[in-house]
Design a protein around this motif. Structure first.
Motif, mmCIF file in Angstrom:
data_model
loop_
_atom_site.group_PDB
_atom_site.id
_atom_site.type_symbol
_atom_site.label_atom_id
_atom_site.label_comp_id
_atom_site.label_asym_id
_atom_site.label_seq_id
_atom_site.Cartn_x
_atom_site.Cartn_y
_atom_site.Cartn_z
ATOM 1 N N CYS A 728 0.746 -1.285 0.044
ATOM 2 C CA CYS A 728 0.061 0.098 0.091
ATOM 3 C C CYS A 728 1.058 1.032 0.146
ATOM 4 O O CYS A 728 1.935 1.340 0.711
ATOM 5 N N HIS A 729 0.599 2.318 -0.827
ATOM 6 C CA HIS A 729 1.406 3.322 -0.865
ATOM 7 C C HIS A 729 0.588 4.541 -1.579
ATOM 8 O O HIS A 729 -0.081 4.525 -2.312
ATOM 9 N N GLY A 730 0.956 5.738 -0.778
ATOM 10 C CA GLY A 730 0.219 6.859 -1.236
ATOM 11 C C GLY A 730 1.080 7.402 -2.378
ATOM 12 O O GLY A 730 2.333 7.454 -2.466
ATOM 13 N N MET A 731 0.393 7.837 -3.410
ATOM 14 C CA MET A 731 0.984 8.465 -4.774
ATOM 15 C C MET A 731 1.625 9.769 -4.482
ATOM 16 O O MET A 731 2.279 10.363 -5.377
ATOM 17 N N VAL A 732 1.329 10.717 -3.558
ATOM 18 C CA VAL A 732 1.941 11.924 -3.377
ATOM 19 C C VAL A 732 2.846 11.893 -2.065
ATOM 20 O O VAL A 732 2.946 12.890 -1.538
ATOM 21 N N ASP A 733 3.321 10.849 -1.834
ATOM 22 C CA ASP A 733 4.536 10.622 -0.796
ATOM 23 C C ASP A 733 5.743 11.277 -1.224
ATOM 24 O O ASP A 733 6.529 11.077 -1.951
ATOM 25 N N VAL A 734 6.015 12.489 -0.388
ATOM 26 C CA VAL A 734 7.322 12.978 -0.681
ATOM 27 C C VAL A 734 8.328 12.745 0.192
ATOM 28 O O VAL A 734 9.455 13.261 0.077
ATOM 29 N N ASN A 735 8.235 11.722 0.948
ATOM 30 C CA ASN A 735 9.305 11.033 1.936
ATOM 31 C C ASN A 735 9.672 9.861 1.046
ATOM 32 O O ASN A 735 10.852 9.867 0.444
ATOM 33 N N VAL A 736 9.232 8.599 1.172
ATOM 34 C CA VAL A 736 9.345 7.553 0.298
ATOM 35 C C VAL A 736 8.533 7.776 -0.827
ATOM 36 O O VAL A 736 7.321 7.370 -0.945
ATOM 37 N N HIS A 737 9.269 8.125 -1.875
ATOM 38 C CA HIS A 737 8.432 8.307 -3.231
ATOM 39 C C HIS A 737 7.706 7.081 -3.934
ATOM 40 O O HIS A 737 7.972 5.937 -3.673
ATOM 41 N N TYR A 738 6.416 7.456 -4.342
ATOM 42 C CA TYR A 738 5.731 6.320 -5.001
ATOM 43 C C TYR A 738 6.483 5.566 -6.174
ATOM 44 O O TYR A 738 6.121 4.458 -6.306
ATOM 45 N N GLN A 739 7.481 6.252 -6.709
ATOM 46 C CA GLN A 739 8.410 5.693 -7.742
ATOM 47 C C GLN A 739 9.073 4.390 -6.956
ATOM 48 O O GLN A 739 9.295 3.503 -7.928
#
Length: 789
Positions: A728-739
């Motif tokens: 599960c991952h947030g797409m606007v995660d500026v810490n651990v990037h969705y990339q």
């Protein structure tokens, strides 16, 4: 048993049994609701009024959209909401005191103010559209030194006269155009030939000389070029200005995070951080001598050990042989001046995080004298020390010749004193525990400390003389205590929580605090009746023997009737503590663990290697191998569950977020027979894609220590996936990037893995905000464990 007490006991037992039978079961939808609506909001940001008669705090008992400011009157013993107009009139927080503690300076909304403690009147010193910051008293305390823009200014308290002390200018200095030989000849020839021309020049030169003599004294122009200035300070005697210049590397490429769900309807890019190993900014430390009108850089080449190479280079013979005594990059903090201005001390941190020096600075000669050096082949860190080179750590003056600071020299963060006149270093605290917070009394005779010496899972407040020795314990209830001392030092505002109850605000009389009978008085009651209606479990704090003989502290949730299944939760951040006796920042996970336990699961929550609260060796146990001891601690935990609770070894799941998500991936990829299912939330999949400050401490830089990154990054071990994985991952995660998770997905696709799934959250950052997202995520986690274990 007394008859009355027996009847009361039986009635209580009956009520509790009936309540347990009638309570509706916990559901994911219920526990993942907006916490301020159904749990309540704890008081935060505790401050005192200058007269020590009122405690202020942010709170939200009315369940509004945002917290509001409240005050508790000690005289009236009453809480009241602070109206917006009154809040705007209140003095600003924090600030600095003069030596007698009769005045306090502070900045509020970009302007400067001073509070007079004789009558608690407030005087405004500035009212400008520019922002004034970092106020401090001058050495003679007759003026206030502050920063405006890039420059230092002073304002005389008697007259209000504002004087500029520095003149830093951005960009390069424009070079004066010098005449060539031809121009020099023509100029001399003209003046020799025409008498009137010579008379006019002499008149102009004389006027210029008079004008220059009439000009008031101004600070030296210091051109910064492409560098930025920070940390400007005036010495107590007013002679020296110290400052730091920083040059960013233009080749340091920043990342972007695409934002897909936007008001504009277009994809918008969020500027984000650089990745570990990007060219670092370089820092210089300068001293401007106002008396001599000179600015000089302090050299770092003579700092003891500045050329020491790290031990890990032994694994790279080519790098090891070409080291050739490189001067490592450093950053200066301070200086920290003694009250009489006789001594200046600087804290110097190496950018590779392996050294911290405390040194005496002579601003006249620019020489540095070593007072204390802490070297760590892993990285410098710990409470009161700071885990990054940008932190000076805890440091201050006990008198005009003695500093205090914290160090992990013994393996645990403790408090030390160093006398600059005698050269004597004294350990003020010692033992297998950490000093986690330090406050010095205004008379500089007493320390107020928070330590975990009773138990790693408890934090208590102590008083101690600045000379060290015995500590007086002021708090006694198991849990955690945070302390804010009143300005008159007669009372302590205490924020306290225990494992089953969120933080509340208490008041403790300082004079009588040493008595166990003098318990803190509770001020706030924040938790809703709905939340209290459920009998939340107090997890058992245990120790589990690791394979290498170390004791792992953990919390275990025991079901009344086991279903033979178990779930291990992995906390995030790496350097964080969760197997403790206070209210967890993972309160949603705490409630989820109660839900799982109701269903018959045994739940284990471990303070694995690198967790905070256990000293240096535990903190650095993951150096150069994340997914090593921190993972084997969890596999040892799984074996312990089988032996201690009879858990089916084929029915153990694991989950966690951020670092916990990383460990979950490593568990399923590298120990696939231990865990049948795992949920990796916002996980790091490749440490070379994470940030500099955190990652380089633990794994060094990828271009210098590629072996550490290969061992530690899940993406290189993805072929080992055998059991069931949810990501599960947030797409606007500026810490651990969705990339991160996109790259891992492609890797799993190419490997032909089909026992994994990815849930993406288009509007969520690293820490989820929306209740709907929390609910969706944890329904998926529960479904995974229910179906796959």
């Amino acid at each position: 048993m007394n008859h009355v007490y027996k009847v009361a006991f039986l009635v209580s037992l009956f009520v509790n049994t009936l309540q347990a039978q009638t309570l509706p079961p916990l559901t994911v939808e219920k526990i993942m609701r907006d916490p301020k609506i159904w749990i309540g909001t704890s008081p935060t940001d505790i401050t005192w009024a200058d007269d020590s008669k009122t405690v202020y705090f942010n709170w939200n008992p009315d369940k509004n959209l945002a917290d509001s400011l409240y005050g508790y009157s000690l005289a009236g013993k009453k809480i009241s909401k602070v109206a917006p107009a009154e809040r705007r009139r209140l003095p600003g927080k924090n600030g600095v005191y003069n030596r007698a503690h009769s005045l306090r300076l502070y900045e509020k909304n970009g302007d400067l103010f001073v509070v007079n403690y004789k009558d608690f009147s407030v005087r405004q010193l500035t009212n400008t559209t520019e922002r004034e910051t970092d106020p401090a008293f001058s050495g003679n305390e007759q003026a206030v030194i502050f920063e405006r823009g890039n420059n230092l200014f002073s304002i005389a308290l008697s007259s209000g006269l504002v004087s500029q002390l520095t003149d830093f200018k951005t960009g390069p200095k424009k070079a004066d155009s010098k005449p060539g030989e031809q121009e020099k000849f023509l100029r001399a020839d003209q003046l020799a030939m025409f008498e009137i021309l010579k008379e006019r020049k002499d008149k102009k030169d004389a006027g210029k000389k008079i004008t220059e003599a009439d000009k008031p004294a101004r600070p030296k122009e210091i051109y910064l070029g492409e560098k930025s200035v920070s940390g400007q300070q005036l010495s107590p005697d007013g002679r020296f200005v110290t400052y730091r210049l920083t040059q960013s590397d233009k080749n340091a490429k920043s990342t972007i995070v695409p934002n897909y769900v936007t008001e504009s309807g277009f994809t918008e890019d969020i500027p984000a951080r650089t990745k570990v190993g990007a060219p670092a900014a370089e820092s210089e430390f300068w001293v401007y001598d106002i008396q001599r009108d000179t600015a000089r850089k302090v050299a770092a080449n003579d700092i003891p050990g500045i050329h020491d190479k790290p031990d890990y280079l032994k694994d790279y013979p080519a790098q090891d042989s070409t080291w050739k005594k490189k001067e490592r990059k450093v950053i200066f903090h301070g200086p920290f001046w003694s009250d009489n201005g006789q001594y200046a001390v600087v804290v110097i941190r190496s950018l590779d995080s392996k050294d911290r020096w405390i040194m005496q600075l002579d601003p006249v000669t620019l020489s540095l004298k070593l007072l204390d050096r802490q070297r760590d082949e892993a990285w410098i860190g710990g409470p009161g020390i700071g885990g990054y080179p940008q932190s000076a750590g805890e440091i201050g003056w006990l008198d005009t010749q003695t500093i205090y600071f914290q160090s992990e020299a013994t393996g645990y963060s403790h408090l030390y004193a160093f006398n600059l006149q005698t050269g004597k270093k004294t350990a003020l605290t010692s033992g297998r525990f950490e000093v986690q917070n330090v406050v010095l009394s205004k008379d500089k005779k007493t320390f107020y400390l928070i330590t975990n010496e009773i138990h790693p899972g408890e934090q208590h407040v102590y008083r101690m003389a600045v000379t060290g020795g015995a500590r007086t314990r002021l708090t006694h209830t198991p849990g955690a205590h945070e302390m804010t001392l009143s300005p008159d030092e007669k009372n302590l505002a205490i924020r306290f929580s225990k494992s089953t109850a969120p933080w509340e605000l208490y008041l403790l009389d300082n004079a009588a605090a040493a008595s166990k009978n003098n318990q803190p008085v509770q001020i706030t009651r924040s938790v809703s009746q709905e939340f209290l209606s459920y009998p939340w479990r107090e997890a058992k704090v245990v120790t589990i023997k690791a394979g290498d003989g170390q004791d792992i502290y953990a919390r275990v949730y025991e079901p009344k009737q086991s279903n033979g299944k178990a779930v291990i939760f992995v906390h995030g951040a790496g350097y964080l503590q969760n197997a403790h006796k206070w209210w967890s920042q993972y309160f949603r996970e705490y409630m989820f663990h109660n839900l799982l336990t109701d269903k018959g699961y045994t739940v284990l929550d471990m303070d694995y290697r690198a967790s905070s609260g256990y000293g240096r060796d535990w903190r650095t146990g993951i150096y150069r191998f994340m997914g090593g001891k921190d993972l084997t601690d969890h596999t040892d935990g799984a074996q312990w569950l089988v032996k201690t609770y009879g858990v089916d070894p084929k029915k153990i799941g694991i989950y966690g977020g951020s670092y916990g998500g990383f460990i979950t991936l490593m568990a399923l990829f590298t120990t696939p027979d231990v865990f049948t299912a795992g949920a990796a939330l916002r996980p790091v999949t490749d440490w070379a894609a994470y940030n500099q400050g955190y990652t380089a401490n633990i794994l060094n830089e990828p271009q210098a220590d590629s072996l550490a990154y290969r061992k530690s990054s899940p993406i290189y071990h993805a072929a080992g996936l055998k059991n069931n994985l949810l990501i599960c991952h947030g797409m606007v995660d500026v810490n651990v990037h969705y990339q991160d998770v996109v790259r891992l997905s492609q890797r799993l696709i190419e490997l032909g893995k089909n026992n994994w799934e990815l849930a993406s959250y288009p509007m969520e950052d690293h820490g989820f905000v929306e209740a709907s997202s929390w609910t969706d995520e944890y329904k998926r986690i529960l479904k995974l464990f229910e179906e796959k274990l």
